[in-house]
Design an enzyme around this catalytic site. Structure first.
Site, PDB file in Angstrom:
ATOM      1  N   GLN A 134      -7.501  16.880 -44.332  1.00 21.27           N
ATOM      2  CA  GLN A 134      -5.984  16.840 -44.635  1.00 21.27           C
ATOM      3  C   GLN A 134      -5.443  16.185 -42.642  1.00 21.27           C
ATOM      4  OE1 GLN A 134      -3.227  19.839 -45.057  1.00 21.27           O
ATOM      5  NE2 GLN A 134      -2.005  18.729 -46.450  1.00 21.27           N
TER       6      GLN A 134
ATOM      7  N   PRO B  30       0.917  -1.358   0.211  1.00 20.56           N
ATOM      8  CA  PRO B  30      -0.084  -0.255  -0.031  1.00 20.56           C
ATOM      9  C   PRO B  30       1.094   1.510   0.108  1.00 20.56           C
ATOM     10  CG  PRO B  30      -0.942  -1.439   1.900  1.00 20.56           C
ATOM     11  CD  PRO B  30       0.486  -2.404   0.857  1.00 20.56           C
TER      12      PRO B  30
ATOM     13  N   GLY C 199     -15.114  11.446 -32.871  1.00 20.16           N
ATOM     14  CA  GLY C 199     -15.736  12.251 -32.649  1.00 20.16           C
ATOM     15  C   GLY C 199     -16.513  11.924 -31.076  1.00 20.16           C
TER      16      GLY C 199
ATOM     17  N   GLU D 117       4.872  -1.904 -14.046  1.00 17.84           N
ATOM     18  CA  GLU D 117       6.244  -2.254 -14.537  1.00 17.84           C
ATOM     19  C   GLU D 117       7.098  -1.745 -15.076  1.00 17.84           C
ATOM     20  OE1 GLU D 117       6.445  -5.276 -13.810  1.00 17.84           O
ATOM     21  OE2 GLU D 117       5.091  -6.651 -15.854  1.00 17.84           O
TER      22      GLU D 117
ATOM     23  N   ILE E 129     -10.672  11.091 -33.732  1.00 19.35           N
ATOM     24  CA  ILE E 129     -11.377  10.871 -34.587  1.00 19.35           C
ATOM     25  C   ILE E 129     -12.731  10.252 -34.839  1.00 19.35           C
ATOM     26  CG2 ILE E 129     -11.643   8.425 -36.160  1.00 19.35           C
ATOM     27  CD1 ILE E 129      -8.575   9.075 -36.436  1.00 19.35           C
TER      28      ILE E 129
HETATM   29  C1  LIG Z   1      -4.215  -2.273 -12.350  1.00 18.20           C
HETATM   30  C2  LIG Z   1      -2.201  -2.409 -11.673  1.00 18.20           C
HETATM   31  C3  LIG Z   1      -1.588  -4.132 -11.894  1.00 18.20           C
HETATM   32  C4  LIG Z   1      -0.782  -4.201 -11.270  1.00 18.20           C
HETATM   33  N1  LIG Z   1      -0.227  -5.529 -11.280  1.00 18.20           N
HETATM   34  C5  LIG Z   1       1.232  -5.073  -9.933  1.00 18.20           C
HETATM   35  C6  LIG Z   1       1.232  -6.443  -9.874  1.00 18.20           C
HETATM   36  O1  LIG Z   1       0.490  -7.567 -10.169  1.00 18.20           O
HETATM   37  N2  LIG Z   1       2.511  -6.988  -9.272  1.00 18.20           N
HETATM   38  C7  LIG Z   1       3.285  -6.218  -8.558  1.00 18.20           C
HETATM   39  O2  LIG Z   1       4.070  -5.874  -7.055  1.00 18.20           O
HETATM   40  N3  LIG Z   1       2.739  -4.848  -8.580  1.00 18.20           N
HETATM   41  C8  LIG Z   1       1.669  -3.975  -9.145  1.00 18.20           C
HETATM   42  N4  LIG Z   1       0.978  -3.025 -10.195  1.00 18.20           N
HETATM   43  C9  LIG Z   1       1.847  -1.495  -8.715  1.00 18.20           C
HETATM   44  C10 LIG Z   1       2.490  -0.635  -9.991  1.00 18.20           C
HETATM   45  O3  LIG Z   1       4.134  -1.442 -10.451  1.00 18.20           O
HETATM   46  C11 LIG Z   1       2.429   0.201  -9.500  1.00 18.20           C
HETATM   47  O4  LIG Z   1       1.495   0.710  -8.654  1.00 18.20           O
HETATM   48  C12 LIG Z   1       4.148   0.922  -9.569  1.00 18.20           C
HETATM   49  O5  LIG Z   1       5.116   0.690  -9.937  1.00 18.20           O
HETATM   50  C13 LIG Z   1       3.833   2.783  -9.262  1.00 18.20           C
HETATM   51  O6  LIG Z   1       3.688   2.678  -8.303  1.00 18.20           O
HETATM   52  P1  LIG Z   1       2.948   2.973  -6.629  1.00 18.20           P
HETATM   53  O7  LIG Z   1       1.790   3.222  -7.373  1.00 18.20           O
HETATM   54  O8  LIG Z   1       3.175   3.419  -5.709  1.00 18.20           O
HETATM   55  O9  LIG Z   1       3.505   4.866  -7.866  1.00 18.20           O
HETATM   56  P2  LIG Z   1       4.547   5.260  -6.833  1.00 18.20           P
HETATM   57  O10 LIG Z   1       5.643   5.096  -6.756  1.00 18.20           O
HETATM   58  O11 LIG Z   1       3.940   5.986  -5.388  1.00 18.20           O
HETATM   59  O12 LIG Z   1       4.775   7.101  -7.766  1.00 18.20           O
HETATM   60  C14 LIG Z   1       3.438   7.583  -7.630  1.00 18.20           C
HETATM   61  C15 LIG Z   1       4.182   9.021  -8.666  1.00 18.20           C
HETATM   62  O13 LIG Z   1       5.791   9.925  -8.879  1.00 18.20           O
HETATM   63  C16 LIG Z   1       6.744   9.523  -9.405  1.00 18.20           C
HETATM   64  N5  LIG Z   1       7.775   8.406  -8.767  1.00 18.20           N
HETATM   65  C17 LIG Z   1       7.859   8.228  -7.816  1.00 18.20           C
HETATM   66  N6  LIG Z   1       9.020   7.878  -7.714  1.00 18.20           N
HETATM   67  C18 LIG Z   1      10.302   9.004  -7.669  1.00 18.20           C
HETATM   68  C19 LIG Z   1      11.645   9.231  -8.656  1.00 18.20           C
HETATM   69  N7  LIG Z   1      12.689   9.368  -7.779  1.00 18.20           N
HETATM   70  N8  LIG Z   1      11.554  10.289  -9.198  1.00 18.20           N
HETATM   71  C20 LIG Z   1      10.430  10.988  -9.562  1.00 18.20           C
HETATM   72  N9  LIG Z   1       8.928  10.861 -10.391  1.00 18.20           N
HETATM   73  C21 LIG Z   1       8.807   9.376  -9.045  1.00 18.20           C
HETATM   74  C22 LIG Z   1       5.887   8.072 -10.313  1.00 18.20           C
HETATM   75  O14 LIG Z   1       6.622   8.159 -11.747  1.00 18.20           O
HETATM   76  C23 LIG Z   1       4.645   8.304 -10.328  1.00 18.20           C
HETATM   77  O15 LIG Z   1       4.128   9.493 -11.009  1.00 18.20           O
HETATM   78  C24 LIG Z   1       0.055  -3.133 -10.835  1.00 18.20           C
HETATM   79  C25 LIG Z   1      -0.678  -2.095 -10.619  1.00 18.20           C
HETATM   80  C26 LIG Z   1      -1.877  -1.628 -11.188  1.00 18.20           C
HETATM   81  C27 LIG Z   1      -2.388  -0.162 -11.637  1.00 18.20           C
END
Ligand SMILES: Cc1cc2nc3c(=O)[nH]c(=O)nc-3n(C[C@H](O)[C@H](O)[C@H](O)COP(=O)(O)OP(=O)(O)OC[C@H]3O[C@@H](n4cnc5c(N)ncnc54)[C@H](O)[C@@H]3O)c2cc1C
Length: 401
Positions: free
Chosen positions: A295, A132, A355, A379, A353
């Site tokens: 175009q 979380p 609309g 990922e 496209i």
């Molecule tokens: C539908 C779905 C399926 C998923 N399935 C899996 C799964 O099967 N297994 C699993 O383990 N995870 C899974 N995930 C989790 C997913 O890998 C994470 O949501 C993702 O890695 C981003 O982490 P976060 O949501 O905690 O965002 P955060 O890490 O909190 O990031 C929030 C924002 O801050 C930015 N940010 C964070 N650190 C930095 C930095 N150092 N510099 C600049 N910007 C930064 C991020 O790019 C993002 O824009 C899933 C997520 C979704 C939505």
């Protein structure tokens, strides 16, 4: 009818597999995808078809009953499937990552136990790093595995497990202090545990609860869940590879091939968006002619098709690099970054496209519009990809002055 996204140099087996998958997608996935997605319904019938095609064992070595195919073949299949419905590619992806991690890092006993049943789709994999409070920052993981005799006791909460409910084998990354004294670098004190469970929701094994599905904006049909471990006991022989402290590297290896897969999904969704856009543009008339004859619309189609081609070429390059045995983190990061950004842009153009009709649930593009953003996050987000790309470039182009 497909001029775009061709791949040179495929062998006969690869061509045959891809033709079979494309036919399956056209006949069994595209006609039902939007209906199922709107109902958030698991595509049981499609999954059974994928099992019959052997797709759950596509990259599992033949000695374990798989097809022993390359990452490239796998990625091209994923591209085809995502063209039909991205959620279906999600059902295979975490399974594929877990199978890949077992193949690369598992003990012989672990490979013998799981890979043959994974190839048949009887054992279905999910992988779990996120919690979380973290996704990008894997080093902050707080779930813990503590040794107790011949077992480990796992505690903690995991988040965002794709296939969390439908899988029966989850690769779970935890912190494990055993043999790693206080102060050990976070990435050296993590362990992947192979957690077997019953499919379904609720308490699926003593100490392990999968609450219900997370309600998502798109990417529906496939289940995404939390996972709660409360004194979950795991036999010591279910540490991936038999040694603690290797989990971070094992997961990153899995994510690297997963990134090629996400790039392939972006390519597939973008191709479908282009197909929908180019078709609609020739049917819709404004000011006395099909909008394709304006175009501004032709320019959109040109940009969309160019992005489809570029993303496909980068994805294929990243897959081939890995298949050649070379490190591909730079190429996989670039492919994932470009393909997911381009996918979002191509989908948006196809939406424009259409609309007003693009806003109607009757049109397929509405579904694609809600699916594409997931690829910007899964990922590793765009920012994380750019961090990987930037660091690798500085290694490759080290200033020698
Ligand atoms: C539908 C779905 C399926 C998923 N399935 C899996 C799964 O099967 N297994 C699993 O383990 N995870 C899974 N995930 C989790 C997913 O890998 C994470 O949501 C993702 O890695 C981003 O982490 P976060 O949501 O905690 O965002 P955060 O890490 O909190 O990031 C929030 C924002 O801050 C930015 N940010 C964070 N650190 C930095 C930095 N150092 N510099 C600049 N910007 C930064 C991020 O790019 C993002 O824009 C899933 C997520 C979704 C939505």
């Amino acid at each position: 009818m497909t001029r775009l996204a061709q791949t040179a140099g495929l062998n006969d087996i690869q061509r045959e597999i891809l033709a079979t998958v494309r036919d399956f997608v056209d006949k069994e996935i595209i006609p039902v995808a939007t209906q199922l997605e709107h109902r958030d319904e698991y595509p049981t019938h499609i999954v059974e078809g994928l099992k019959e095609l052997g797709l759950f064992g596509l990259m599992i070595p033949e000695e374990y009953g798989g097809l022993g195919e390359s990452l490239l073949t796998y990625a091209l299949c994923v591209e085809e499937i995502a063209r039909g419905w991205m959620s279906v590619s999600g059902i295979i992806n975490t399974h594929f990552i877990v199978a890949y991690m077992l193949k690369q890092h598992g003990t012989q006993e672990q490979k013998d136990t799981f890979l043959p049943r994974m190839a048949l789709g009887e054992v279905r994999g999910a992988f779990s790093m996120s919690e979380p409070a973290l996704g990008s920052d894997v080093s902050a993981i707080s779930s813990k595995g503590v040794r107790d005799g011949e077992e480990y006791v796992l505690n903690g909460q995991k988040m965002w497990l794709t296939n969390g409910g439908t899988s029966n084998l989850v690769a779970v990354l935890c912190r494990s202090d055993e043999g790693h004294p206080e102060g050990t670098a976070p990435h050296k004190s993590m362990t992947t545990f192979l957690v077997e469970k019953e499919p379904g929701f609720g308490e699926v094994r003593p100490g392990l609860t999968i609450p219900g599905k997370i309600d998502k904006m798109g990417y529906k049909g496939v289940d995404t869940t939390e996972l709660i471990m409360d004194d979950l006991r795991i036999p010591a022989n279910r540490v991936l590879g038999g040694t603690t402290g290797r989990g971070f590297y094992q997961m990153m290896d899995g994510v690297e091939v997963g990134r090629v897969n996400v790039a392939a999904r972006g390519c597939g969704v973008a191709q479908r968006a282009f197909e929908l856009g180019v078709s609609y543009a020739q049917q819709r008339h404004t000011f006395g002619k099909p909008i394709a004859q304006h175009q501004a619309i032709q320019f959109k189609l040109a940009e969309m098709a160019t992005k489809v081609e570029a993303a496909h070429a980068m994805m294929v390059n990243a897959a081939r690099k890995k298949d050649s045995g070379e490190r591909n983190d730079l190429e996989a990061g670039m492919a994932k970054y470009l393909a997911s950004e381009y996918c979002k842009e191509v989908v948006e153009d196809a939406f424009r496209i259409h609309g007003g009709y693009g806003f109607s649930k009757e049109y397929e593009i509405e579904r694609l519009y809600r699916e594409a953003p997931m690829l910007l996050i899964g990922e590793g987000t765009a920012e994380i990809q750019k961090m990987i790309i930037g660091r690798r470039l500085l290694e490759e182009y080290r200033f020698q002055g």
